[in-house]
Design a protein around this motif. Structure first.
Motif, PDB file in Angstrom:
ATOM      1  N   ILE A 121       0.856  -1.188   0.000  1.00  0.00           N
ATOM      2  CA  ILE A 121       0.000   0.000   0.000  1.00  0.00           C
ATOM      3  C   ILE A 121       0.896   1.242   0.000  1.00  0.00           C
ATOM      4  O   ILE A 121       1.636   1.475   0.956  1.00  0.00           O
ATOM      5  CB  ILE A 121      -0.927   0.010   1.225  1.00  0.00           C
ATOM      6  CG1 ILE A 121      -1.793  -1.251   1.245  1.00  0.00           C
ATOM      7  CG2 ILE A 121      -1.794   1.258   1.232  1.00  0.00           C
ATOM      8  CD1 ILE A 121      -2.673  -1.388   2.477  1.00  0.00           C
ATOM      9  N   PRO A 122       0.857   2.037  -1.065  1.00  0.00           N
ATOM     10  CA  PRO A 122       1.717   3.218  -1.126  1.00  0.00           C
ATOM     11  C   PRO A 122       1.254   4.315  -0.173  1.00  0.00           C
ATOM     12  O   PRO A 122       0.067   4.384   0.185  1.00  0.00           O
ATOM     13  CB  PRO A 122       1.601   3.666  -2.592  1.00  0.00           C
ATOM     14  CG  PRO A 122       0.253   3.170  -3.017  1.00  0.00           C
ATOM     15  CD  PRO A 122       0.019   1.884  -2.278  1.00  0.00           C
ATOM     16  N   LEU A 123       2.192   5.156   0.228  1.00  0.00           N
ATOM     17  CA  LEU A 123       1.859   6.287   1.091  1.00  0.00           C
ATOM     18  C   LEU A 123       1.331   7.432   0.235  1.00  0.00           C
ATOM     19  O   LEU A 123       1.973   7.854  -0.727  1.00  0.00           O
ATOM     20  CB  LEU A 123       3.103   6.745   1.860  1.00  0.00           C
ATOM     21  CG  LEU A 123       2.937   7.977   2.751  1.00  0.00           C
ATOM     22  CD1 LEU A 123       1.926   7.706   3.871  1.00  0.00           C
ATOM     23  CD2 LEU A 123       4.276   8.416   3.322  1.00  0.00           C
ATOM     24  N   ILE A 229       5.120  -5.872   1.937  1.00  0.00           N
ATOM     25  CA  ILE A 229       6.433  -5.353   1.571  1.00  0.00           C
ATOM     26  C   ILE A 229       6.320  -3.851   1.345  1.00  0.00           C
ATOM     27  O   ILE A 229       5.500  -3.410   0.529  1.00  0.00           O
ATOM     28  CB  ILE A 229       6.970  -6.015   0.280  1.00  0.00           C
ATOM     29  CG1 ILE A 229       7.280  -7.491   0.515  1.00  0.00           C
ATOM     30  CG2 ILE A 229       8.210  -5.301  -0.210  1.00  0.00           C
ATOM     31  CD1 ILE A 229       8.518  -7.732   1.347  1.00  0.00           C
ATOM     32  N   GLU A 230       7.131  -3.055   2.048  1.00  0.00           N
ATOM     33  CA  GLU A 230       7.129  -1.593   1.877  1.00  0.00           C
ATOM     34  C   GLU A 230       5.693  -1.073   1.808  1.00  0.00           C
ATOM     35  O   GLU A 230       5.292  -0.392   0.855  1.00  0.00           O
ATOM     36  CB  GLU A 230       7.892  -1.212   0.597  1.00  0.00           C
ATOM     37  CG  GLU A 230       9.352  -1.627   0.594  1.00  0.00           C
ATOM     38  CD  GLU A 230      10.194  -0.822   1.579  1.00  0.00           C
ATOM     39  OE1 GLU A 230       9.802   0.310   1.921  1.00  0.00           O
ATOM     40  OE2 GLU A 230      11.248  -1.338   2.022  1.00  0.00           O
ATOM     41  N   SER A 231       4.944  -1.372   2.837  1.00  0.00           N
ATOM     42  CA  SER A 231       3.513  -1.069   2.843  1.00  0.00           C
ATOM     43  C   SER A 231       3.165  -0.086   3.960  1.00  0.00           C
ATOM     44  O   SER A 231       3.682  -0.173   5.074  1.00  0.00           O
ATOM     45  CB  SER A 231       2.714  -2.365   3.010  1.00  0.00           C
ATOM     46  OG  SER A 231       1.343  -2.148   2.794  1.00  0.00           O
ATOM     47  N   VAL A 244       6.041  -0.093   6.760  1.00  0.00           N
ATOM     48  CA  VAL A 244       6.735  -1.281   7.257  1.00  0.00           C
ATOM     49  C   VAL A 244       7.599  -1.865   6.142  1.00  0.00           C
ATOM     50  O   VAL A 244       7.197  -1.917   4.982  1.00  0.00           O
ATOM     51  CB  VAL A 244       5.736  -2.352   7.763  1.00  0.00           C
ATOM     52  CG1 VAL A 244       4.974  -1.855   8.967  1.00  0.00           C
ATOM     53  CG2 VAL A 244       4.778  -2.776   6.661  1.00  0.00           C
ATOM     54  N   ASP A 245       8.804  -2.291   6.503  1.00  0.00           N
ATOM     55  CA  ASP A 245       9.682  -2.916   5.512  1.00  0.00           C
ATOM     56  C   ASP A 245       9.121  -4.254   5.051  1.00  0.00           C
ATOM     57  O   ASP A 245       9.118  -4.568   3.856  1.00  0.00           O
ATOM     58  CB  ASP A 245      11.074  -3.141   6.109  1.00  0.00           C
ATOM     59  CG  ASP A 245      11.853  -1.853   6.262  1.00  0.00           C
ATOM     60  OD1 ASP A 245      11.435  -0.824   5.702  1.00  0.00           O
ATOM     61  OD2 ASP A 245      12.896  -1.865   6.954  1.00  0.00           O
ATOM     62  N   ALA A 281       5.844   0.606  17.022  1.00  0.00           N
ATOM     63  CA  ALA A 281       4.916   1.602  16.480  1.00  0.00           C
ATOM     64  C   ALA A 281       4.280   1.112  15.179  1.00  0.00           C
ATOM     65  O   ALA A 281       3.066   1.270  14.963  1.00  0.00           O
ATOM     66  CB  ALA A 281       5.652   2.918  16.244  1.00  0.00           C
ATOM     67  N   TYR A 282       5.089   0.505  14.305  1.00  0.00           N
ATOM     68  CA  TYR A 282       4.551  -0.047  13.054  1.00  0.00           C
ATOM     69  C   TYR A 282       3.535  -1.152  13.336  1.00  0.00           C
ATOM     70  O   TYR A 282       2.462  -1.196  12.722  1.00  0.00           O
ATOM     71  CB  TYR A 282       5.691  -0.618  12.200  1.00  0.00           C
ATOM     72  CG  TYR A 282       6.599   0.414  11.585  1.00  0.00           C
ATOM     73  CD1 TYR A 282       6.164   1.711  11.342  1.00  0.00           C
ATOM     74  CD2 TYR A 282       7.906   0.087  11.221  1.00  0.00           C
ATOM     75  CE1 TYR A 282       7.002   2.657  10.770  1.00  0.00           C
ATOM     76  CE2 TYR A 282       8.750   1.023  10.648  1.00  0.00           C
ATOM     77  CZ  TYR A 282       8.294   2.308  10.425  1.00  0.00           C
ATOM     78  OH  TYR A 282       9.129   3.238   9.860  1.00  0.00           O
ATOM     79  N   ALA A 283       3.883  -2.042  14.246  1.00  0.00           N
ATOM     80  CA  ALA A 283       2.983  -3.163  14.553  1.00  0.00           C
ATOM     81  C   ALA A 283       1.674  -2.665  15.145  1.00  0.00           C
ATOM     82  O   ALA A 283       0.590  -3.166  14.796  1.00  0.00           O
ATOM     83  CB  ALA A 283       3.672  -4.139  15.512  1.00  0.00           C
ATOM     84  N   GLY A 284       1.758  -1.688  16.049  1.00  0.00           N
ATOM     85  CA  GLY A 284       0.534  -1.145  16.647  1.00  0.00           C
ATOM     86  C   GLY A 284      -0.373  -0.504  15.613  1.00  0.00           C
ATOM     87  O   GLY A 284      -1.601  -0.629  15.685  1.00  0.00           O
TER      88      GLY A 284
END
Length: 351
Positions: A121-123, A229-231, A244-245, A281-284
């Motif tokens: 998912i792109p930013l 991946i890179e999402s 997230v990497d 933080a990413y996981a949350g």
């Protein structure tokens, strides 16, 4: 006491003769040898001299004590503040609101979870939408005083060694190498080719990342079921975003994985500084994001080396992730206070 005297006989021959004298007459006899010289130290006050020696020796040794060395270092670089561990900081502060790390205890069936290609998912930054800070920005703006101290100290030393232009080029190269490494890794993890077959890189990969790929080859052997991946992940309640990497299984455990590069060995988790907070933080955010139909409790930080040295893999258990999640909530509070103070100061100036 017996003393030899010279006696002259009639024939002119000197004949030694033994004569007895008392001890008190010994000093009067100056014919045999000269009077014993008195040492100048005999007239010195021994107690005072001993004190002088001790004083000199003490001043010589004390100049190299750890205390004086620390004073000298503080005069040059400023006072050193010992870094506290994440656990000790939490003992002093607790989040005002303990937001949930996991949003649901329910998980999907393994077959459904592991099916399909990895999510990417792109930013998106819409001009009309309100600004949402990133995890990286929040961490950078809420560094502790000791973190700032060591960062500035490292920067000054690098500039002194490389110069301003050299340091700028050095940081640009680090950023470029990291980007190339992540791009090559993305190609490996999203390709249809078995990871083990491409883990050491190919001729198509830039020469600058060959060493990094070789470094993580043994890690990739334990990676499977790549889910993202890179999402982009976003926490709507706490209002932050991140990229997230990787989300995949490492040795059978679903993890948020963060890939790092380093010039120096980082064999311990403590060497990774704020990286565990970043992963939490990413996981949350992922756990609260509706785009992901699963929950992640564990984390993994992989540090790759350019010379091909085997990478270090630091696993974050569910218990550790909760600890760093609390630290992240504190950093969010600090960031909110900074923004509030800045807004108040700007309002006061314009009033």
């Amino acid at each position: 006491m017996f003393i030899l005297k010279r006696v002259v006989s009639g024939g002119g021959i000197i004949v030694p003769r033994c004569t007895s004298h008392s001890v008190r007459n010994f000093s009067a006899c100056h014919c045999l040898r000269s009077t014993k010289r008195l040492s100048p130290y005999n007239t010195v006050d021994s107690e005072r001299y001993s004190s002088l020696v001790k004083s000199v020796m003490t001043s010589r040794t004390s100049s190299q004590t750890p205390e004086t060395l620390q004073e000298e270092d503080e005069n040059i670089y400023g006072p050193v503040i010992k870094a506290q561990t994440s656990k000790s900081r939490q003992d002093e502060r607790v989040p005002k609101i303990l937001h949930q790390f996991l949003q649901s205890e329910e998980t999907m069936e393994a077959e459904e979870l592991e099916s399909g290609p990895p999510v990417q998912i792109p930013l998106k930054r819409d001009k009309g939408s309100p600004f949402i800070p990133s995890v990286t920005r929040i961490l950078q703006q809420t560094l502790s005083p000791e973190q700032i101290f060591y960062l500035e100290r490292w920067k000054k030393r690098m500039i002194a060694e490389l110069g301003e232009d050299g340091f700028k080029e050095y940081t640009q190269n680090l950023f470029r190498q990291g980007k190339l490494f992540h791009s090559a890794l993305e190609g490996i993890l999203t390709s249809g080719v078995t990871i083990k077959d491409k883990s050491s890189g190919t001729a198509e990969d830039p020469a600058e990342v060959q060493g990094y790929l070789e470094s993580i080859s043994h890690i990739l052997d334990d990676i499977g079921a790549v889910r993202a991946i890179e999402s982009t992940v976003q926490h709507d309640t706490l209002n932050y975003v991140g990229i997230v990497d990787c989300v995949a299984r490492y040795r059978g455990v679903l993890c948020v994985i963060d890939w790092k590069t380093s010039d120096k060995p980082k064999p311990f988790l403590s060497n990774t500084y704020d990286n565990p907070v970043q992963v939490a933080a990413y996981a949350g955010a992922l756990n609260s994001d509706g785009n992901y139909k699963y929950q992640v409790e564990n984390g993994l930080i992989v540090v790759a080396y350019k010379d091909g040295t085997p990478a270090h893999a630091h696993q974050l258990s569910a218990e550790l992730m909760l600890q760093y999640w609390k630290t992240w909530l504190l950093r969010l509070e600090d960031f909110a206070e900074q923004r509030s103070s800045h807004t108040s100061s700007v309002y006061a100036k314009n009033k």
